[in-house]
Design a protein around this motif. Structure first.
Motif, PDB file in Angstrom:
ATOM      1  N   ASP A   1     -44.036  -1.344 -21.240  1.00  0.00           N
ATOM      2  CA  ASP A   1     -42.700  -2.364 -21.769  1.00  0.00           C
ATOM      3  C   ASP A   1     -41.549  -1.769 -21.630  1.00  0.00           C
ATOM      4  O   ASP A   1     -40.598  -2.743 -21.438  1.00  0.00           O
ATOM      5  CB  ASP A   1     -43.229  -2.584 -23.244  1.00  0.00           C
ATOM      6  CG  ASP A   1     -44.511  -3.384 -23.405  1.00  0.00           C
ATOM      7  OD1 ASP A   1     -45.345  -3.945 -22.369  1.00  0.00           O
ATOM      8  OD2 ASP A   1     -45.228  -3.477 -24.683  1.00  0.00           O
ATOM      9  N   PHE A   2     -41.307  -0.678 -21.936  1.00  0.00           N
ATOM     10  CA  PHE A   2     -40.006  -0.044 -21.976  1.00  0.00           C
ATOM     11  C   PHE A   2     -39.162  -0.156 -20.488  1.00  0.00           C
ATOM     12  O   PHE A   2     -38.170  -0.588 -20.259  1.00  0.00           O
ATOM     13  CB  PHE A   2     -39.876   1.494 -22.348  1.00  0.00           C
ATOM     14  CG  PHE A   2     -38.459   2.209 -22.299  1.00  0.00           C
ATOM     15  CD1 PHE A   2     -37.317   1.924 -23.015  1.00  0.00           C
ATOM     16  CD2 PHE A   2     -38.288   3.046 -21.186  1.00  0.00           C
ATOM     17  CE1 PHE A   2     -36.094   2.308 -22.925  1.00  0.00           C
ATOM     18  CE2 PHE A   2     -37.018   3.735 -20.912  1.00  0.00           C
ATOM     19  CZ  PHE A   2     -35.902   3.438 -22.118  1.00  0.00           C
ATOM     20  N   SER A   3     -40.085   0.222 -19.496  1.00  0.00           N
ATOM     21  CA  SER A   3     -39.689   0.046 -18.192  1.00  0.00           C
ATOM     22  C   SER A   3     -39.347  -1.375 -17.715  1.00  0.00           C
ATOM     23  O   SER A   3     -38.653  -1.670 -16.895  1.00  0.00           O
ATOM     24  CB  SER A   3     -40.715   0.589 -17.103  1.00  0.00           C
ATOM     25  OG  SER A   3     -41.910  -0.323 -17.186  1.00  0.00           O
ATOM     26  N   ARG A   4     -40.169  -2.323 -18.457  1.00  0.00           N
ATOM     27  CA  ARG A   4     -39.869  -3.897 -18.127  1.00  0.00           C
ATOM     28  C   ARG A   4     -38.398  -4.177 -18.564  1.00  0.00           C
ATOM     29  O   ARG A   4     -37.940  -5.370 -18.387  1.00  0.00           O
ATOM     30  CB  ARG A   4     -40.766  -4.449 -18.445  1.00  0.00           C
ATOM     31  CG  ARG A   4     -42.151  -4.479 -17.746  1.00  0.00           C
ATOM     32  CD  ARG A   4     -43.263  -5.407 -18.165  1.00  0.00           C
ATOM     33  NE  ARG A   4     -44.444  -5.231 -17.314  1.00  0.00           N
ATOM     34  CZ  ARG A   4     -45.530  -5.616 -17.619  1.00  0.00           C
ATOM     35  NH1 ARG A   4     -46.027  -6.177 -18.746  1.00  0.00           N
ATOM     36  NH2 ARG A   4     -46.634  -5.479 -16.762  1.00  0.00           N
ATOM     37  N   GLY A   5     -37.952  -3.546 -19.716  1.00  0.00           N
ATOM     38  CA  GLY A   5     -36.499  -3.863 -20.224  1.00  0.00           C
ATOM     39  C   GLY A   5     -36.799  -4.754 -21.558  1.00  0.00           C
ATOM     40  O   GLY A   5     -37.705  -5.120 -22.057  1.00  0.00           O
TER      41      GLY A   5
END
Length: 136
Positions: free
Chosen positions: A55-59
């Motif tokens: 989720d963090f990498s998706r922004g």
């Protein structure tokens, strides 16, 4: 767990999940929020919770979408990220429940195993301390 300049930082204590979702995922995200509050950039945070890394990498937009699970917790996390600067934060996946053999075989580093073991132990202690009586 959090590693700063190659050194393992283990937060003391733990708290009950403060948000609506009373799940292990919510607890993992709350721990990430708490770690971000305490750490000094640049931050490299390791978690065995794959959803947090993904989720963090998706922004931001992905984390805060209306249908997103734990969007309420992500809102708090992203406020902290805004203060620190997203460019100063990395959230990486580490193997959970690793063994000594995993370290010997190079599957995980000793620091990742130590950090994950410490986090698991704190979670178990908190669960035992907050156990609801059977008659409830």
């Amino acid at each position: 767990h959090v590693v700063v300049n190659g050194r393992l930082i283990v937060a003391k204590g733990a708290s009950a999940v403060e948000f609506v979702q009373q799940t292990s995922g919510a607890a993992e995200l709350q721990a990430i929020r708490d770690a971000l509050r305490l750490a000094v950039p640049p931050i490299c945070l390791y978690t065995d919770y794959k959803c947090a890394v993904t989720d963090f990498s998706r922004g931001r937009a992905w984390c805060l979408r209306a249908k997103g699970l734990n969007a309420d917790i992500w809102k708090h996390i992203w406020r902290i990220i805004d203060d620190i600067g997203v460019e100063n934060i990395r959230i990486l996946k580490c193997k959970g429940h690793s063994t000594r053999r995993h370290v010997i075989e190079g599957v995980v580093s000793p620091i990742d195993k130590a950090g994950n073991d410490a986090a698991d132990e704190r979670a178990k202690n908190l669960a035992r301390a907050r156990r609801v009586p059977a008659e409830v």
